[in-house]
Design a protein around this motif. Structure first.
Motif, PDB file in Angstrom:
ATOM      1  N   UNK A  30       0.726  -1.132  -0.060  1.00  0.00           N
ATOM      2  CA  UNK A  30       0.123   0.018   0.002  1.00  0.00           C
ATOM      3  C   UNK A  30       0.923   1.387  -0.220  1.00  0.00           C
ATOM      4  N   UNK A  31       0.536   2.260  -0.881  1.00  0.00           N
ATOM      5  CA  UNK A  31       1.425   3.396  -1.141  1.00  0.00           C
ATOM      6  C   UNK A  31       0.589   4.733  -0.969  1.00  0.00           C
ATOM      7  N   UNK A  32       0.976   5.807  -0.306  1.00  0.00           N
ATOM      8  CA  UNK A  32       0.010   6.894  -0.218  1.00  0.00           C
ATOM      9  C   UNK A  32       1.138   8.095  -0.925  1.00  0.00           C
ATOM     10  N   UNK A  33       0.374   9.269  -1.002  1.00  0.00           N
ATOM     11  CA  UNK A  33       1.068  10.588  -1.501  1.00  0.00           C
ATOM     12  C   UNK A  33       1.765  10.995  -0.653  1.00  0.00           C
ATOM     13  N   UNK A  34       2.951  11.566  -1.167  1.00  0.00           N
ATOM     14  CA  UNK A  34       3.958  12.384  -0.321  1.00  0.00           C
ATOM     15  C   UNK A  34       4.843  11.405   0.695  1.00  0.00           C
ATOM     16  N   UNK A  35       4.566  10.034   0.528  1.00  0.00           N
ATOM     17  CA  UNK A  35       5.354   9.240   1.327  1.00  0.00           C
ATOM     18  C   UNK A  35       5.651   8.133   0.451  1.00  0.00           C
ATOM     19  N   UNK A  36       6.962   8.282  -0.383  1.00  0.00           N
ATOM     20  CA  UNK A  36       7.286   7.233  -1.269  1.00  0.00           C
ATOM     21  C   UNK A  36       7.776   5.896  -0.525  1.00  0.00           C
ATOM     22  N   UNK A  51      16.650  -7.185 -13.976  1.00  0.00           N
ATOM     23  CA  UNK A  51      15.316  -7.540 -13.383  1.00  0.00           C
ATOM     24  C   UNK A  51      14.198  -6.657 -13.823  1.00  0.00           C
ATOM     25  N   UNK A  52      12.846  -7.087 -13.750  1.00  0.00           N
ATOM     26  CA  UNK A  52      11.752  -6.280 -13.851  1.00  0.00           C
ATOM     27  C   UNK A  52      10.907  -6.116 -12.709  1.00  0.00           C
ATOM     28  N   UNK A  53      10.843  -4.981 -12.392  1.00  0.00           N
ATOM     29  CA  UNK A  53       9.677  -4.741 -11.137  1.00  0.00           C
ATOM     30  C   UNK A  53       8.404  -4.224 -11.535  1.00  0.00           C
ATOM     31  N   UNK A  54       7.618  -4.989 -10.992  1.00  0.00           N
ATOM     32  CA  UNK A  54       6.187  -4.642 -11.417  1.00  0.00           C
ATOM     33  C   UNK A  54       5.213  -4.239 -10.205  1.00  0.00           C
ATOM     34  N   UNK A  55       4.195  -3.567 -10.442  1.00  0.00           N
ATOM     35  CA  UNK A  55       3.377  -2.904  -9.493  1.00  0.00           C
ATOM     36  C   UNK A  55       1.895  -2.873 -10.216  1.00  0.00           C
ATOM     37  N   UNK A  56       0.865  -3.554  -9.564  1.00  0.00           N
ATOM     38  CA  UNK A  56      -0.519  -3.820 -10.254  1.00  0.00           C
ATOM     39  C   UNK A  56      -1.657  -3.523  -9.277  1.00  0.00           C
ATOM     40  N   UNK A  57      -2.464  -2.481  -9.442  1.00  0.00           N
ATOM     41  CA  UNK A  57      -3.483  -2.194  -9.004  1.00  0.00           C
ATOM     42  C   UNK A  57      -4.825  -2.219  -9.732  1.00  0.00           C
ATOM     43  N   UNK A  58      -5.954  -2.499  -9.052  1.00  0.00           N
ATOM     44  CA  UNK A  58      -7.333  -2.805  -9.941  1.00  0.00           C
ATOM     45  C   UNK A  58      -7.654  -1.564 -10.858  1.00  0.00           C
ATOM     46  N   UNK A  59      -7.650  -0.292 -10.083  1.00  0.00           N
ATOM     47  CA  UNK A  59      -8.034   0.721 -11.327  1.00  0.00           C
ATOM     48  C   UNK A  59      -7.255   1.977 -10.593  1.00  0.00           C
ATOM     49  N   UNK A  60      -6.609   2.150  -9.415  1.00  0.00           N
ATOM     50  CA  UNK A  60      -5.846   3.244  -9.057  1.00  0.00           C
ATOM     51  C   UNK A  60      -4.706   3.237  -9.874  1.00  0.00           C
ATOM     52  N   UNK A  61      -4.152   4.570 -10.182  1.00  0.00           N
ATOM     53  CA  UNK A  61      -2.682   4.672 -10.592  1.00  0.00           C
ATOM     54  C   UNK A  61      -1.685   4.837  -9.519  1.00  0.00           C
ATOM     55  N   UNK A 106      -2.955   3.989  -2.494  1.00  0.00           N
ATOM     56  CA  UNK A 106      -3.369   2.886  -3.476  1.00  0.00           C
ATOM     57  C   UNK A 106      -2.565   1.331  -2.741  1.00  0.00           C
ATOM     58  N   UNK A 107      -3.415   0.633  -3.137  1.00  0.00           N
ATOM     59  CA  UNK A 107      -2.877  -0.721  -2.631  1.00  0.00           C
ATOM     60  C   UNK A 107      -3.026  -1.623  -3.803  1.00  0.00           C
ATOM     61  N   UNK A 108      -1.816  -2.593  -3.967  1.00  0.00           N
ATOM     62  CA  UNK A 108      -1.752  -3.460  -5.015  1.00  0.00           C
ATOM     63  C   UNK A 108      -0.703  -4.614  -4.926  1.00  0.00           C
ATOM     64  N   UNK A 109      -0.568  -5.432  -5.814  1.00  0.00           N
ATOM     65  CA  UNK A 109       0.431  -6.183  -5.717  1.00  0.00           C
ATOM     66  C   UNK A 109       1.693  -5.986  -6.443  1.00  0.00           C
ATOM     67  N   UNK A 110       3.043  -6.373  -5.969  1.00  0.00           N
ATOM     68  CA  UNK A 110       4.192  -5.921  -6.410  1.00  0.00           C
ATOM     69  C   UNK A 110       5.083  -7.327  -6.583  1.00  0.00           C
ATOM     70  N   UNK A 111       5.696  -7.377  -7.680  1.00  0.00           N
ATOM     71  CA  UNK A 111       6.613  -8.559  -8.013  1.00  0.00           C
ATOM     72  C   UNK A 111       8.032  -8.212  -8.611  1.00  0.00           C
ATOM     73  N   UNK A 112       9.020  -8.899  -8.332  1.00  0.00           N
ATOM     74  CA  UNK A 112      10.259  -8.500  -9.033  1.00  0.00           C
ATOM     75  C   UNK A 112      10.800  -9.960  -9.871  1.00  0.00           C
ATOM     76  N   UNK A 113      10.898  -9.760 -11.061  1.00  0.00           N
ATOM     77  CA  UNK A 113      11.122 -11.137 -11.913  1.00  0.00           C
ATOM     78  C   UNK A 113      12.572 -10.909 -12.329  1.00  0.00           C
ATOM     79  N   UNK A 114      13.604 -12.043 -12.134  1.00  0.00           N
ATOM     80  CA  UNK A 114      15.132 -12.204 -12.631  1.00  0.00           C
ATOM     81  C   UNK A 114      15.140 -12.448 -14.050  1.00  0.00           C
ATOM     82  N   UNK A 115      16.059 -11.975 -15.135  1.00  0.00           N
ATOM     83  CA  UNK A 115      16.339 -12.630 -16.080  1.00  0.00           C
ATOM     84  C   UNK A 115      17.907 -12.896 -16.220  1.00  0.00           C
ATOM     85  N   UNK A 116      18.236 -13.813 -16.941  1.00  0.00           N
ATOM     86  CA  UNK A 116      19.655 -13.892 -17.505  1.00  0.00           C
ATOM     87  C   UNK A 116      20.436 -13.252 -18.726  1.00  0.00           C
ATOM     88  N   UNK A 117      21.504 -13.225 -19.005  1.00  0.00           N
ATOM     89  CA  UNK A 117      22.105 -12.931 -20.245  1.00  0.00           C
ATOM     90  C   UNK A 117      21.583 -13.236 -21.468  1.00  0.00           C
TER      91      UNK A 117
END
Length: 553
Positions: A30-36, A51-61, A106-117
């Motif tokens: 969960x993230x809020x304004x003015x508090x990264x 690596x690819x960092x992803x964040x997904x919420x249902x409808x809030x940016x 805003x609340x959502x799901x985050x994930x980090x996916x790794x990749x190789x050369x």
């Protein structure tokens, strides 16, 4: 708040403002304004190159950024946002920042996916968007179609090496060898809950899950335009994902998946929760009641059936005409469509009443049935064949199939008319149900209407989800159509093929009265004489009776 992400998955101590992640594992944030929110990844293995960092919420940016102070070139704001980070030699940690661009959290799901050369780098050859490497899928929708587009990928490279050039136009040693698989995944119908979205977005994040759960629609080469369009399904959740493959190294990587409901959650009027307009519900509810009557009693009450069929035929053509030529609002167009439908129904009844030939009536009824049968055919996977991307081929084929049914109905007029009553009348019930709850069967005719109204709809994939309610509605439609046809065929088996024309009956009765002097109606004065006599009686002045005496001899 800090989000600490580690490779070994060891659970962190309960420290205020810290959340522990593991690579490849989703975590609710969960993230809020003015508090990264700072996301930190440590202990990165040496064979991981990006690596690819992803964040997904249902409808809030939400805003994801490389820096604590976001800039257009280092951040992205979206409800499906991701960043690619390439690792330097000996680097074993990374950090990103997340915050809400609005005042609400805003609340959502985050994930980090790794990749190789040897794994491709999604968006590595971005030349259009702000980020240097753009792994995101961009999406735009309207009433007719949903369009996704993306930046081309680049082939992978080891740490410390320069990324391969993106300007090479051909060759198996460049990015031109890469291929892009487009996947689509449908969320459960009529379920707009955040819990369902969170559970299903995890099925489309990494390569293995996408291939196992999504449906691959098309494969694009590096020479193709990085853009694909689909038919819009308002109220139906859809997740799109792209897997880029390197056929030389047999490796692949996934873009950041994107989702849409083709509607707004925050709109005051006509949002995802209130998609069905009142005017639409009223229109199709009345149409379904008339359709049920036609389904079971249409051939017996032939004039009522003709009015309903003339209404459908005229209303469809008029709606297409005014939508393409006028900027009127939806409610105004629907009102004018209903009015012109009534006019068309009355005209069809008058034509049959005056001329007495059922040929014109059967042709109109057969065209409606043919239109529905042709629409059903193109609702199947046949409609997505590449040859039907051409509007000329599509409309010629569609019209040819639709015209076959009226010819059959002319040869078997009663059976064809009763079949049209059962099939078309049953389908109006499906349309009415869709006004209150989502069902995919309405897209049998809606996709044809979209193609008639939108010149670019021919490029859209019309893949539609089939879930529990759709099989129930197919059963309801089949039961209504079959029972209506059987009932009418049984009741009409001893009756004339079509009832006589009222005008012809009136004309024959008038001739009979003129020639049959034994008929009491023969001695009745004509209508004009009777009306004149009645008017004269109303204005005739009565004479006083006076004194009356018997005659004397």
């Amino acid at each position: 708040m800090s989000v600490v992400v580690s490779w070994d998955g060891v659970t962190a101590q309960n420290v205020p403002g810290l959340v522990k992640f593991s690579l490849g594992r989703f975590q609710k944030v969960s993230v809020t304004q003015n508090f990264p929110v700072e996301a930190v990844l440590t202990r990165i293995p040496g064979d991981i190159t990006h690596v690819i960092f992803q964040f997904h919420s249902q409808y809030c940016n939400a805003t994801v950024s490389y820096d604590q102070a976001p800039t257009p070139n280092t951040s992205l704001t979206a409800h499906d946002a991701g960043l690619v980070s390439a690792l330097r030699l000996q680097q074993n940690s990374l950090q990103w920042y997340m915050e809400s661009p609005e005042s609400k959290p805003v609340s959502g799901m985050a994930v980090i996916l790794p990749y190789k050369a040897k794994d491709p780098v999604p968006g590595g050859c971005n030349l259009e968007y702000n980020l240097d490497i753009e792994p995101n899928i961009y999406l735009h929708y309207n009433l007719f179609e949903t369009i996704i587009w993306f930046a081309p990928a680049n082939i992978g490279h080891a740490r410390g090496q320069t990324a391969p050039s993106c300007n090479v136009s051909s060759g198996q040693t460049s990015r031109m060898r890469l291929e892009y698989d487009i996947y689509q995944y449908f969320l459960p119908e009529s379920d707009l809950s955040e819990q369902v979205f969170i559970g299903h977005i995890q099925k489309m994040a990494n390569i293995r899950e996408v291939a196992a759960n999504g449906k691959k629609l098309i494969t694009l080469s590096s020479n193709d335009q990085p853009m694909v369009s689909f038919s819009s399904l308002p109220g139906q959740g859809v997740i799109y994902s792209i897997i880029v493959r390197d056929p030389v190294f047999n490796t692949s990587a996934s873009y950041v998946p994107v989702h849409t409901y083709a509607c707004s959650f925050t709109s005051t009027l006509d949002n995802c929760y209130t998609l069905g307009k009142i005017s639409t519900k009223v229109f199709f509810t009345i149409a379904s009641m008339a359709g049920l009557f036609v389904c079971f009693f249409g051939h017996r009450f032939f004039k009522s059936e003709l009015f309903c069929m003339g209404f459908i035929f005229t209303a469809f053509l008029f709606f297409v005409l005014i939508t393409r030529t006028t900027p009127l609002s939806y409610d105004m167009r629907l009102s004018l469509t209903a009015l012109m439908g009534v006019v068309g129904g009355v005209l069809l009844v008058l034509c049959w009443w005056r001329f007495g030939s059922p040929l014109l009536s059967i042709l109109i009824v057969g065209l409606i049935l043919g239109f529905l049968f042709s629409s059903i055919l193109f609702f199947t996977p046949i409609g997505d064949f590449e040859i039907f991307r051409s509007d000329v081929v599509f409309w010629v084929t569609f019209t040819s199939i639709a015209l076959v049914i009226p010819l059959i109905c002319v040869g078997l007029p009663r059976e064809g008319n009763i079949t049209a009553c059962g099939v078309v009348g049953g389908y109006t019930v499906i349309l009415a149900v869709n006004s209150y709850t989502y069902t995919s069967l309405t897209y049998i005719t809606l996709d044809i209407l979209k193609r008639a109204l939108n010149n670019n709809f021919s490029k859209a994939f019309t893949n539609i989800p089939f879930q529990g309610i759709d099989f129930i509605m197919i059963t309801v439609w089949a039961v209504l159509a079959v029972s209506g046809m059987v009932l009418q065929l049984y009741r009409e088996r001893t009756r004339p093929v079509f009832p006589p024309s009222p005008y012809m009956m009136w004309k024959q009765e008038r001739e009979r009265r003129k020639t049959n002097i034994l008929d009491p109606s023969y001695h009745v004065p004509p209508l004009r004489a009777r009306l004149k006599s009645r008017v004269d009686e109303m204005f005739r002045r009565e004479e006083p009776a006076g004194e009356r005496t018997p005659l004397l001899l």
